[in-house]
Scaffold this motif. Sequence first.
Motif, PDB file in Angstrom:
ATOM      1  N   VAL A 225     -31.705  -4.488 -49.168  1.00 10.44           N
ATOM      2  CA  VAL A 225     -31.733  -3.926 -50.524  1.00 10.44           C
ATOM      3  C   VAL A 225     -32.184  -4.989 -51.519  1.00 10.44           C
ATOM      4  O   VAL A 225     -32.979  -4.710 -52.431  1.00 10.44           O
ATOM      5  CB  VAL A 225     -30.348  -3.363 -50.899  1.00 10.44           C
ATOM      6  CG1 VAL A 225     -30.277  -3.029 -52.387  1.00 10.44           C
ATOM      7  CG2 VAL A 225     -30.038  -2.123 -50.063  1.00 10.44           C
ATOM      8  N   ALA A 226     -31.683  -6.220 -51.355  1.00 12.44           N
ATOM      9  CA  ALA A 226     -32.095  -7.307 -52.252  1.00 12.44           C
ATOM     10  C   ALA A 226     -33.603  -7.521 -52.180  1.00 12.44           C
ATOM     11  O   ALA A 226     -34.273  -7.694 -53.216  1.00 12.44           O
ATOM     12  CB  ALA A 226     -31.349  -8.584 -51.900  1.00 12.44           C
ATOM     13  N   LEU A 227     -34.162  -7.506 -50.976  1.00 10.88           N
ATOM     14  CA  LEU A 227     -35.590  -7.752 -50.818  1.00 10.88           C
ATOM     15  C   LEU A 227     -36.428  -6.641 -51.452  1.00 10.88           C
ATOM     16  O   LEU A 227     -37.479  -6.905 -52.045  1.00 10.88           O
ATOM     17  CB  LEU A 227     -35.944  -7.903 -49.338  1.00 10.88           C
ATOM     18  CG  LEU A 227     -37.427  -8.145 -49.023  1.00 10.88           C
ATOM     19  CD1 LEU A 227     -37.958  -9.363 -49.772  1.00 10.88           C
ATOM     20  CD2 LEU A 227     -37.629  -8.314 -47.511  1.00 10.88           C
ATOM     21  N   LEU A 228     -35.977  -5.399 -51.349  1.00 10.71           N
ATOM     22  CA  LEU A 228     -36.703  -4.306 -51.992  1.00 10.71           C
ATOM     23  C   LEU A 228     -36.856  -4.558 -53.497  1.00 10.71           C
ATOM     24  O   LEU A 228     -37.936  -4.375 -54.063  1.00 10.71           O
ATOM     25  CB  LEU A 228     -35.969  -2.983 -51.762  1.00 10.71           C
ATOM     26  CG  LEU A 228     -36.047  -2.377 -50.364  1.00 10.71           C
ATOM     27  CD1 LEU A 228     -35.066  -1.215 -50.236  1.00 10.71           C
ATOM     28  CD2 LEU A 228     -37.466  -1.903 -50.062  1.00 10.71           C
ATOM     29  N   VAL A 248     -25.533 -13.112 -53.408  1.00  9.88           N
ATOM     30  CA  VAL A 248     -24.961 -12.206 -52.419  1.00  9.88           C
ATOM     31  C   VAL A 248     -23.502 -12.601 -52.244  1.00  9.88           C
ATOM     32  O   VAL A 248     -23.199 -13.727 -51.838  1.00  9.88           O
ATOM     33  CB  VAL A 248     -25.705 -12.280 -51.072  1.00  9.88           C
ATOM     34  CG1 VAL A 248     -25.076 -11.321 -50.067  1.00  9.88           C
ATOM     35  CG2 VAL A 248     -27.174 -11.960 -51.262  1.00  9.88           C
ATOM     36  N   TYR A 249     -22.591 -11.698 -52.572  1.00 12.53           N
ATOM     37  CA  TYR A 249     -21.176 -12.041 -52.527  1.00 12.53           C
ATOM     38  C   TYR A 249     -20.676 -12.101 -51.088  1.00 12.53           C
ATOM     39  O   TYR A 249     -20.948 -11.207 -50.283  1.00 12.53           O
ATOM     40  CB  TYR A 249     -20.356 -11.044 -53.345  1.00 12.53           C
ATOM     41  CG  TYR A 249     -20.637 -11.142 -54.820  1.00 12.53           C
ATOM     42  CD1 TYR A 249     -20.418 -12.337 -55.499  1.00 12.53           C
ATOM     43  CD2 TYR A 249     -21.149 -10.064 -55.540  1.00 12.53           C
ATOM     44  CE1 TYR A 249     -20.688 -12.447 -56.854  1.00 12.53           C
ATOM     45  CE2 TYR A 249     -21.417 -10.165 -56.902  1.00 12.53           C
ATOM     46  CZ  TYR A 249     -21.186 -11.369 -57.543  1.00 12.53           C
ATOM     47  OH  TYR A 249     -21.466 -11.486 -58.889  1.00 12.53           O
ATOM     48  N   ALA A 250     -19.972 -13.180 -50.785  1.00 14.12           N
ATOM     49  CA  ALA A 250     -19.462 -13.417 -49.434  1.00 14.12           C
ATOM     50  C   ALA A 250     -17.949 -13.596 -49.475  1.00 14.12           C
ATOM     51  O   ALA A 250     -17.399 -14.121 -50.449  1.00 14.12           O
ATOM     52  CB  ALA A 250     -20.120 -14.653 -48.828  1.00 14.12           C
ATOM     53  N   ILE A 376     -25.509  -4.817 -57.905  1.00 12.24           N
ATOM     54  CA  ILE A 376     -25.708  -3.712 -56.974  1.00 12.24           C
ATOM     55  C   ILE A 376     -24.555  -3.723 -55.977  1.00 12.24           C
ATOM     56  O   ILE A 376     -24.360  -4.706 -55.252  1.00 12.24           O
ATOM     57  CB  ILE A 376     -27.048  -3.827 -56.228  1.00 12.24           C
ATOM     58  CG1 ILE A 376     -28.211  -3.793 -57.222  1.00 12.24           C
ATOM     59  CG2 ILE A 376     -27.192  -2.713 -55.202  1.00 12.24           C
ATOM     60  CD1 ILE A 376     -29.571  -4.030 -56.590  1.00 12.24           C
ATOM     61  N   GLU A 377     -23.789  -2.657 -55.972  1.00 14.52           N
ATOM     62  CA  GLU A 377     -22.642  -2.522 -55.065  1.00 14.52           C
ATOM     63  C   GLU A 377     -23.019  -1.531 -53.966  1.00 14.52           C
ATOM     64  O   GLU A 377     -23.446  -0.407 -54.245  1.00 14.52           O
ATOM     65  CB  GLU A 377     -21.422  -2.017 -55.829  1.00 14.52           C
ATOM     66  CG  GLU A 377     -20.139  -2.010 -55.035  1.00 14.52           C
ATOM     67  CD  GLU A 377     -19.365  -3.315 -55.135  1.00 14.52           C
ATOM     68  OE1 GLU A 377     -18.461  -3.522 -54.307  1.00 14.52           O
ATOM     69  OE2 GLU A 377     -19.666  -4.113 -56.037  1.00 14.52           O
ATOM     70  N   ILE A 378     -22.867  -1.940 -52.704  1.00 14.04           N
ATOM     71  CA  ILE A 378     -23.267  -1.102 -51.564  1.00 14.04           C
ATOM     72  C   ILE A 378     -22.039  -0.748 -50.738  1.00 14.04           C
ATOM     73  O   ILE A 378     -21.268  -1.624 -50.337  1.00 14.04           O
ATOM     74  CB  ILE A 378     -24.286  -1.835 -50.664  1.00 14.04           C
ATOM     75  CG1 ILE A 378     -25.487  -2.319 -51.476  1.00 14.04           C
ATOM     76  CG2 ILE A 378     -24.752  -0.922 -49.530  1.00 14.04           C
ATOM     77  CD1 ILE A 378     -26.421  -3.230 -50.704  1.00 14.04           C
ATOM     78  N   THR A 379     -21.845   0.544 -50.498  1.00 15.91           N
ATOM     79  CA  THR A 379     -20.814   1.014 -49.586  1.00 15.91           C
ATOM     80  C   THR A 379     -21.459   1.977 -48.594  1.00 15.91           C
ATOM     81  O   THR A 379     -22.540   2.520 -48.854  1.00 15.91           O
ATOM     82  CB  THR A 379     -19.668   1.736 -50.330  1.00 15.91           C
ATOM     83  OG1 THR A 379     -20.217   2.810 -51.105  1.00 15.91           O
ATOM     84  CG2 THR A 379     -18.933   0.796 -51.262  1.00 15.91           C
ATOM     85  N   VAL A 380     -20.806   2.192 -47.481  1.00 21.64           N
ATOM     86  CA  VAL A 380     -21.336   3.132 -46.490  1.00 21.64           C
ATOM     87  C   VAL A 380     -20.183   3.874 -45.840  1.00 21.64           C
ATOM     88  O   VAL A 380     -19.149   3.297 -45.502  1.00 21.64           O
ATOM     89  CB  VAL A 380     -22.201   2.409 -45.424  1.00 21.64           C
ATOM     90  CG1 VAL A 380     -21.415   1.321 -44.701  1.00 21.64           C
ATOM     91  CG2 VAL A 380     -22.757   3.403 -44.414  1.00 21.64           C
TER      92      VAL A 380
END
Length: 432
Positions: A225-228, A248-250, A376-380
């Motif tokens: 997503v970051a690369l897009l 990128v949060y780790a 940008i928060e990503i969940t799945v």
Amino acid sequence: MNEIKPLSGSIWYYGTTQDMGSSVKYAVVMKDEIDGEILDRAVQRSFKRYPYLKKHLEAREHGYVLVDNPSPIAVIRTSQDVTLNAAETNVQLIAITWEGNTFWFNNSHGMMDGRGRKNVLHTIMYYYCQERYGEEVEMEGVFFEDSPIDPQEYQDAFENPVRDPLFVPQLPYGLKYVDKKDNFIMSQEAGFEVTNEKYMYIMSISEQELMKLCKSNDSTPNTGVALLLMRAIDKLFPESDKTVTTSVYADMRDAMGYPKTHLSTVVPTQIAFSKDMKEMEFSRQSTILRGMLMLTASPEALLVNAKEFKQMFDGFLLPTSPEQKNNQVSAFNHECRTSATFAVSYSGKSTFGSCDKHIHAFYSMPNVGCCPDLLIEITVMDGLFYICWEQQFKESLYFDAFIKEMELLGLGYKLISSGEVFNGPRMEAPKS
């Protein structure tokens, strides 16, 4: 009355009292209407298992303290944002709101991060679905109201000295960390005004489609997503001499030896879209970014970050006034705005066992101050990725370019929210 001086939570408790948010709002969209009475009972049963999360903030001469709060967690029928640590939420730092077929888990980021929040949500969903649908719930790893509590759950990973890293990982192949002054800042480059309001876009993407793109290009959901977006920004501003960077949060839990803590142990790690990458194919760019993340988010690199953060957190224990600490955090938050072009957070895949069949959607809506112009928060969950795009300016230029980049690579999507104003739950400052 038990009092605790917050340590890692300090940047969330003090910063929120000025112009920055410090909360998170998780949306659980059910397929059926919410039963408010059943939800209330499920919440109260659940927090018998998590009594250490029932706290409020009070002010003392030299700063804030967390104090036990026996009042019930507020369950309020409203779709509007609420104020934590205030009368409407029983002066708790956590509150549940609901309306229609959706309920929201609102909390101060100082109380927990995404990993800690999932445990509580699992317990709530277990009891809610059990009573709402009259069925036996199957869910792995759920904590019941009478499950034993491991003391590490409420211990702060920064209380004790952080062990020294065995080595400091270095970036190979001429790659280097980008100086903050060389970062591409979205609002500045486009001439947009940064506002105190946030504008939110939410979309869903097929898990199968996004994972196919990632696996075929040596990528991961967060770096993909970051690369897009990096590619989209490069096309918008091809002549810019600034470098597009991503925080990128780790998660540092495991590296620090506190795998069970609910408190936030998340730090930003940097990846960059260097000028040398501009003409490369998507797959080659993906490999480079993934390699950078593997190094910058390695256990030893995270310990380097942890030691720096501990030094800052220890400063909040000094005998300075709450006002001085507020100013300190406000300055830190403003520094974070230019720390990267944008930030990405990916909390991994979620499942609520047999309750999944009752859930329509599940996504996170953060309201945090210590991040760049865009988070940008990503969940799945259940076959869908949810991307929550939260920007601090009104214009849709970057989002439109991101969508175009997705379409060029054949990624379909469904828009849930399109640039709506979002402020999130706030926190009432304790009175001195």
